[in-house]
Design a protein around this motif. Structure first.
Motif, PDB file in Angstrom:
ATOM      1  N   ASP A 173       9.657  49.976  39.165  1.00 47.12           N
ATOM      2  CA  ASP A 173      10.694  49.341  38.545  1.00 47.12           C
ATOM      3  C   ASP A 173      12.375  50.594  38.451  1.00 47.12           C
ATOM      4  OD1 ASP A 173      10.540  46.825  37.358  1.00 47.12           O
ATOM      5  OD2 ASP A 173       8.962  47.307  36.406  1.00 47.12           O
ATOM      6  N   GLY A 174      11.397  51.740  38.512  1.00 45.50           N
ATOM      7  CA  GLY A 174      12.439  53.248  38.470  1.00 45.50           C
ATOM      8  C   GLY A 174      11.692  54.492  38.563  1.00 45.50           C
ATOM      9  N   VAL A 175      12.109  54.914  39.287  1.00 43.37           N
ATOM     10  CA  VAL A 175      11.368  56.981  39.697  1.00 43.37           C
ATOM     11  C   VAL A 175      13.009  57.642  39.200  1.00 43.37           C
ATOM     12  CG1 VAL A 175      10.659  58.037  41.900  1.00 43.37           C
ATOM     13  CG2 VAL A 175      10.992  55.207  41.931  1.00 43.37           C
ATOM     14  N   ILE A 176      11.382  58.750  37.901  1.00 43.56           N
ATOM     15  CA  ILE A 176      12.236  59.680  37.980  1.00 43.56           C
ATOM     16  C   ILE A 176      11.414  61.035  38.796  1.00 43.56           C
ATOM     17  CG2 ILE A 176      12.069  61.782  36.298  1.00 43.56           C
ATOM     18  CD1 ILE A 176      12.137  59.355  33.681  1.00 43.56           C
ATOM     19  N   VAL A 177      12.118  61.853  39.693  1.00 47.07           N
ATOM     20  CA  VAL A 177      12.102  62.528  40.283  1.00 47.07           C
ATOM     21  C   VAL A 177      12.191  64.075  40.276  1.00 47.07           C
ATOM     22  CG1 VAL A 177      11.832  63.347  42.621  1.00 47.07           C
ATOM     23  CG2 VAL A 177      11.713  60.879  42.291  1.00 47.07           C
ATOM     24  N   GLY A 201      28.090  73.447  33.933  1.00 49.91           N
ATOM     25  CA  GLY A 201      27.102  74.913  34.660  1.00 49.91           C
ATOM     26  C   GLY A 201      25.889  74.185  35.361  1.00 49.91           C
ATOM     27  N   LEU A 202      25.516  74.273  36.101  1.00 54.96           N
ATOM     28  CA  LEU A 202      24.702  73.280  37.112  1.00 54.96           C
ATOM     29  C   LEU A 202      23.726  72.854  36.649  1.00 54.96           C
ATOM     30  CD1 LEU A 202      24.640  72.619  40.787  1.00 54.96           C
ATOM     31  CD2 LEU A 202      23.714  75.031  40.244  1.00 54.96           C
ATOM     32  N   GLY A 203      22.600  73.494  35.401  1.00 54.72           N
ATOM     33  CA  GLY A 203      22.029  72.811  34.549  1.00 54.72           C
ATOM     34  C   GLY A 203      22.329  72.029  34.207  1.00 54.72           C
ATOM     35  N   LEU A 204      23.716  71.397  34.091  1.00 59.31           N
ATOM     36  CA  LEU A 204      23.663  70.018  33.143  1.00 59.31           C
ATOM     37  C   LEU A 204      23.644  68.684  34.520  1.00 59.31           C
ATOM     38  CD1 LEU A 204      27.444  71.102  31.361  1.00 59.31           C
ATOM     39  CD2 LEU A 204      24.730  70.597  30.000  1.00 59.31           C
ATOM     40  N   ALA A 205      23.548  69.168  35.635  1.00 60.09           N
ATOM     41  CA  ALA A 205      23.753  68.520  36.766  1.00 60.09           C
ATOM     42  C   ALA A 205      22.792  67.036  36.474  1.00 60.09           C
ATOM     43  CB  ALA A 205      23.608  68.533  37.578  1.00 60.09           C
ATOM     44  N   ALA A 206      23.741  65.923  36.555  1.00 63.71           N
ATOM     45  CA  ALA A 206      22.584  64.912  36.319  1.00 63.71           C
ATOM     46  C   ALA A 206      23.198  64.000  38.166  1.00 63.71           C
ATOM     47  CB  ALA A 206      22.905  63.719  34.517  1.00 63.71           C
ATOM     48  N   ALA A 207      22.364  63.278  37.971  1.00 64.04           N
ATOM     49  CA  ALA A 207      21.985  62.472  38.533  1.00 64.04           C
ATOM     50  C   ALA A 207      21.654  60.731  39.319  1.00 64.04           C
ATOM     51  CB  ALA A 207      21.880  63.045  40.045  1.00 64.04           C
ATOM     52  N   ALA A 209      15.980  52.271  41.864  1.00 66.64           N
ATOM     53  CA  ALA A 209      17.171  53.375  41.108  1.00 66.64           C
ATOM     54  C   ALA A 209      16.077  54.857  40.888  1.00 66.64           C
ATOM     55  CB  ALA A 209      18.132  53.182  40.080  1.00 66.64           C
ATOM     56  N   ILE A 210      16.690  56.147  41.441  1.00 61.95           N
ATOM     57  CA  ILE A 210      16.124  56.914  40.978  1.00 61.95           C
ATOM     58  C   ILE A 210      16.885  57.953  40.526  1.00 61.95           C
ATOM     59  CG2 ILE A 210      14.557  56.887  42.560  1.00 61.95           C
ATOM     60  CD1 ILE A 210      15.356  58.673  44.628  1.00 61.95           C
ATOM     61  N   ALA A 211      16.153  58.396  39.582  1.00 64.77           N
ATOM     62  CA  ALA A 211      17.027  59.771  38.936  1.00 64.77           C
ATOM     63  C   ALA A 211      16.334  60.773  39.162  1.00 64.77           C
ATOM     64  CB  ALA A 211      17.156  59.199  37.231  1.00 64.77           C
ATOM     65  N   ASN A 212      16.921  61.729  39.945  1.00 63.95           N
ATOM     66  CA  ASN A 212      16.879  62.880  39.804  1.00 63.95           C
ATOM     67  C   ASN A 212      18.093  64.393  39.946  1.00 63.95           C
ATOM     68  OD1 ASN A 212      18.054  61.987  42.465  1.00 63.95           O
ATOM     69  ND2 ASN A 212      17.556  63.164  43.575  1.00 63.95           N
ATOM     70  N   ALA A 213      17.805  65.142  39.043  1.00 64.77           N
ATOM     71  CA  ALA A 213      19.439  66.556  38.730  1.00 64.77           C
ATOM     72  C   ALA A 213      19.776  66.499  39.434  1.00 64.77           C
ATOM     73  CB  ALA A 213      17.945  67.714  38.499  1.00 64.77           C
ATOM     74  N   GLY A 214      20.791  67.166  39.443  1.00 60.63           N
ATOM     75  CA  GLY A 214      22.107  66.944  40.678  1.00 60.63           C
ATOM     76  C   GLY A 214      21.799  67.891  41.025  1.00 60.63           C
ATOM     77  N   HIS A 215      21.019  69.203  40.643  1.00 58.85           N
ATOM     78  CA  HIS A 215      20.565  70.899  40.604  1.00 58.85           C
ATOM     79  C   HIS A 215      19.120  71.192  41.723  1.00 58.85           C
ATOM     80  CE1 HIS A 215      18.004  71.563  37.864  1.00 58.85           C
ATOM     81  NE2 HIS A 215      18.363  71.259  37.271  1.00 58.85           N
ATOM     82  N   GLY A 216      19.249  72.448  42.244  1.00 61.71           N
ATOM     83  CA  GLY A 216      17.974  72.454  42.678  1.00 61.71           C
ATOM     84  C   GLY A 216      16.584  72.700  42.142  1.00 61.71           C
ATOM     85  N   SER A 217      15.790  73.024  42.374  1.00 60.39           N
ATOM     86  CA  SER A 217      14.646  74.045  42.056  1.00 60.39           C
ATOM     87  C   SER A 217      14.331  74.576  41.953  1.00 60.39           C
ATOM     88  CB  SER A 217      13.180  72.672  43.220  1.00 60.39           C
ATOM     89  OG  SER A 217      13.487  74.176  44.384  1.00 60.39           O
ATOM     90  N   SER A 229      19.717  62.341  33.664  1.00 59.00           N
ATOM     91  CA  SER A 229      19.202  61.438  34.556  1.00 59.00           C
ATOM     92  C   SER A 229      18.959  60.545  34.775  1.00 59.00           C
ATOM     93  CB  SER A 229      19.137  62.326  35.589  1.00 59.00           C
ATOM     94  OG  SER A 229      19.731  63.966  36.385  1.00 59.00           O
ATOM     95  N   ALA A 230      17.453  61.067  33.465  1.00 57.11           N
ATOM     96  CA  ALA A 230      16.548  59.660  33.443  1.00 57.11           C
ATOM     97  C   ALA A 230      16.948  58.760  32.110  1.00 57.11           C
ATOM     98  CB  ALA A 230      15.816  60.247  31.878  1.00 57.11           C
TER      99      ALA A 230
END
Ligand code: ATP
Length: 362
Positions: A65-69, A252-258, A266-274, A292-293
């Motif tokens: 139903d939804g994915v968290i990546v 800051g980047l740590g707040l990036a939600a997407a 729909a997939i939740a994945n943070a808006g920053h890199g690894s 994001s979640a």
């Protein structure tokens, strides 16, 4: 509701664990009935199966139903023919996730944030200037002679129409204002088509104000007069750039939600890199991943008509606000003394109070 959880690489497992702790708390508080299943992807999968994304893992995402990546360390992946598959990109394409939703808001405890910033960037996710991946066959970037390089920007009526519809859907639940961003006097045909579809959609929403703005003016406004904007409707590459600016202006980047969303997935994945530089230290900021979640929960609630999911989203947002305002809870990238764990714990603790407030607020 089945949620597939893919931890990703580097800080991915740490911040996804934090997000999952919050999702589980929301599940318990709001009786969401979630079933979360871990599915291994990334280099952990590559070591075992020779690919970063196995067919069963992709199928699990399709069936969920939804994915968290979590963020994936794509730059360290082997080439595609050696199993280095771009995980979010492949899932996005397979599930036709044409909307990339990127919120940015100034919050208490973020001294560098621009006051009055509270926007939702609705970015088209499948077309635009990504010339290497938007063509049916071949690349949209080519060199007709050794000294001439060209890139083709793809904008379609249907792509513009469906992303405009998403922007109006979200604007209807926010402050009923949309700024459509482009550079129409230069890109007359492509932005003309994009803006034309936004205007056509506006005809069906007389209560929502649509205005158009050039990307350069928008960048300046986001810095100096962010309160003028709410939902920002934008093409793919302009949206990529503007959303990084917006999240930087939020603190800051740590707040990036997407959230990457389509009509059925729909997939939740943070808006920053690894963030490989801080992986394994327990200091990564999980706020973007948590938010994001929460966006995924809201999307599920709206799609399936389940108000408890929408309330859970609201409660997590409020709980994150409180945790961010606490220097002992928030992480060092935001000037705090906390770590990934203390932040997640603070959000979970707060969620129990926020639940009551959210319910009261309706
Ligand atoms: P990618 O190419 O995968 O998009 P990037 O080049 O944008 O990644 P990031 O991995 O996002 O880079 O990291 C950029 C910087 O921001 C790094 O110094 C990283 O440590 C920091 N950073 C990113 N995300 C976080 C986070 N959640 N918490 C703390 N710091 C972070």
């Amino acid at each position: 509701m089945n949620i597939v959880v893919m931890a990703g690489d580097d800080i991915g497992p740490e911040i996804v664990a934090a997000a999952l702790a919050v999702v589980r708390a929301a599940d318990a508080e709001f009786s969401l009935g979630l079933r979360c299943t871990d599915v291994e992807v990334g280099m952990a999968s590559h070591r075992k199966h020779g690919t970063t994304l196995t067919d069963p893992a992709l199928q699990a995402a399709i069936d969920a139903d939804g994915v968290i990546v979590g963020p994936c360390g794509m730059t360290d992946y082997p080439p595609l023919d050696e199993g280095g598959i771009n995980i979010p990109g492949t899932i996005r394409k397979r599930l036709d996730l044409y909307a990339n939703l990127r919120p940015a808001r100034s919050r208490a405890g973020m001294p560098d944030a621009r006051r009055g910033l509270d926007v939702l960037i609705v970015r088209e996710n499948t077309e635009g200037f990504y010339s290497d991946r938007t063509m049916h066959q071949g690349s949209g970037e080519f060199m007709p002679t050794a000294d001439v390089a060209l890139s083709v920007r793809k904008i379609t009526r249907e792509g513009s129409r469906r992303i405009a519809r998403i922007a109006f859907d979200y604007a209807a639940r926010r402050s009923k204002r949309i700024t459509a961003v482009g550079k129409r006097h230069v890109l007359q045909m492509t932005d003309g088509l994009f803006m034309g579809e936004a205007c056509a959609e506006a005809g069906a929403h007389p209560d929502i104000t649509l205005k158009e703005m050039d990307i350069d003016a928008m960048a300046a406004d986001l810095y100096s007069r962010p309160e003028r904007h709410d939902v920002i409707l934008i093409t793919n590459m302009f949206g990529d750039i503007l959303s990084n600016l917006a999240v930087a202006l939020s603190g800051g980047l740590g707040l990036a939600a997407a959230l990457n969303a389509g009509d059925n997935h729909a997939i939740a994945n943070a808006g920053h890199g690894s963030a490989p530089d801080i992986a394994g230290k327990g200091i990564a900021n999980p706020a973007g991943m948590i938010l994001s979640a929460a966006m995924l929960l809201e999307w599920l609630g709206l799609r399936h008509g389940k108000p408890a999911f929408v309330q859970a989203h609201r409660a997590i947002e409020a709980a994150v606000d409180v945790a961010l305002a606490d220097a002992n809870a928030r992480t060092a990238d935001l000037g705090g003394r906390g770590n990934t764990r203390t932040f997640a714990d603070a959000v979970v603790r707060q969620l129990r109070n926020e639940k009551l407030q959210a319910v009261a607020a309706g």
